[in-house]
Motif scaffolding. Structure first.
Motif, mmCIF file in Angstrom:
data_model
loop_
_atom_site.group_PDB
_atom_site.id
_atom_site.type_symbol
_atom_site.label_atom_id
_atom_site.label_comp_id
_atom_site.label_asym_id
_atom_site.label_seq_id
_atom_site.Cartn_x
_atom_site.Cartn_y
_atom_site.Cartn_z
ATOM 1 N N ILE A 40 -4.707 -21.863 19.749
ATOM 2 C CA ILE A 40 -4.386 -22.798 18.677
ATOM 3 C C ILE A 40 -5.651 -23.208 17.935
ATOM 4 N N SER A 41 -6.746 -23.362 18.656
ATOM 5 C CA SER A 41 -8.015 -23.719 18.008
ATOM 6 C C SER A 41 -8.470 -22.620 17.042
ATOM 7 N N GLU A 42 -8.166 -21.346 17.372
ATOM 8 C CA GLU A 42 -8.519 -20.244 16.472
ATOM 9 C C GLU A 42 -7.762 -20.360 15.157
ATOM 10 N N VAL A 43 -6.493 -20.723 15.250
ATOM 11 C CA VAL A 43 -5.679 -20.865 14.043
ATOM 12 C C VAL A 43 -6.213 -22.004 13.180
ATOM 13 N N ALA A 44 -6.549 -23.122 13.818
ATOM 14 C CA ALA A 44 -7.092 -24.261 13.075
ATOM 15 C C ALA A 44 -8.375 -23.869 12.348
#
Length: 371
Positions: free
Chosen positions: A308-312
């Protein structure tokens, strides 16, 4: 014809799959007929056929007979055209449905018979025979339909995005049967379905391009009329469309801002703010488009290994906590819940025996544009 009453024609130049090879240039087709199936098999086939579009329940509620549904549809390259007849039911598209389906399309439905009442996002919708309605599959809806017959056209969002500034505003739009535009498009959609089984893949490409251009021109006129009636006109000139296209291509850049856009297009910031005021302001517009991209990253079939941090970070949406808050405010669920719903959808799709379903077609033909 398969044992469960469905008919398919599969893999050819379009890359779609089914059970038996078609004539060399025929469009892939999928369908089933209630007369050839027992009620439970008919219900199962219906649910599978429209799983990417809607969740359904209250099947044939308050109707004297059992539930019945017939479907006939064709994959016309990047779009789908189909005719459905079914008993009354409730249709829903929740944030979980959107994530699970992993598709980003606009659908148009011509109601030949029957109709529905409901809500698209926050917009009340009422449709009767002869009307044409539109839905954005990235937004929520709930409708209750009587027994109906409709022609449905499913179009990937990017095909409209090159013609219309505010594709999101199509959600819940109804073209009344009494209007010239609805009658014109009704004739075109009916002819499109009629000639699809006789169309070659080469013919299909030019027909689809012409169809989308016609639809976009008619819908742009209708959106402008609605805005004028609401005394909220929006300037949708070429400059605004070029700015929007630049934003779409730059959503992953940390340099994208009101200042950089104003400089690139030779505008004052005040002028830029005025241009985007009807759509909530330039900052809100950029954020909403980034959240949209993030949502469909998480709804992608490869989301299992995506942090999820990659998407952010990919879409410049701040810290994990900030991204989660913004995402939940926009979609009603957390990024983690969206990813889990998407993975559930992939698992369900892989469990099915049939390869040439509408749901699989939609996943394969038009993934969201990456940049």
């Amino acid at each position: 014809m398969s044992d469960n009453g469905t008919t398919t024609r599969p893999k050819d130049a379009s890359g779609l799959t089914g059970d038996a090879a078609p004539a060399s240039s025929q469009l892939p087709a999928f369908g089933f007929t209630a007369d050839l199936m027992d009620p439970s098999a008919n219900i199962a086939a219906w649910r599978e056929a429209i799983a990417t579009l809607f969740d359904v329940d209250e099947l044939a509620a308050d109707e004297p007979g059992p539930f019945r549904a017939d479907v006939s549809s064709y994959a016309m390259g990047p779009v789908l055209i189909g005719l459905s007849r079914a008993s009354g039911q409730r249709f829903r598209r929740t944030p979980e449905t959107i994530a699970r389906s992993g598709v980003d399309h606009i659908i148009l439905q011509l109601y030949v018979a029957g109709g529905f009442d409901g809500v698209a996002g926050a917009r009340p919708v009422r449709v009767r025979a002869g009307d044409i309605c539109l839905f954005d599959l990235a937004q929520t809806l709930e409708t209750r339909a009587t027994a109906f017959e409709n022609v449905t056209l499913v179009v990937p969002r990017p095909m409209f995005g090159t013609h219309l500034l505010r594709v999101d505003d199509l959600h819940g739009l109804v073209l009344p049967a009494s209007g010239v535009i609805a009658r014109l498009l009704a004739g075109h959609l009916s002819a499109l379905f009629e000639f699809a089984p006789r169309m070659t893949l080469d013919e299909c490409q030019s027909v689809v391009e012409g169809t989308v251009s016609l639809l976009a021109a008619c819908l742009r006129n209708e959106l402008e009329r609605v805005e004028a009636d609401a005394e909220q006109p929006v300037t949708a000139g070429p400059s605004l469309m070029r700015i929007r296209q630049h934003i779409e291509a730059s959503l992953g850049s940390d340099d994208l801002s009101a200042s950089s856009i104003a400089t690139r297009f030779g505008l004052s910031r005040a002028s830029l703010y005025r241009l985007f005021a009807p759509v909530g302001g330039i900052a809100d517009y950029i954020r909403s488009r980034r959240l949209h991209r993030a949502f469909f990253d998480l709804a992608n079939s490869d989301a299992r290994n995506l942090r999820i941090s990659e998407v952010a970070r990919r879409w410049q949406l701040g810290t994990d906590a900030h991204f989660t808050r913004s995402f939940k405010a926009a979609y009603g669920i957390t990024p983690r819940a969206a990813r889990e719903a998407a993975l559930l959808g992939v698992q369900r799709g892989s469990d099915g025996a049939g390869g040439a379903t509408i749901s699989r077609w939609m996943r394969e033909i038009a993934p969201p544009s990456p940049d």
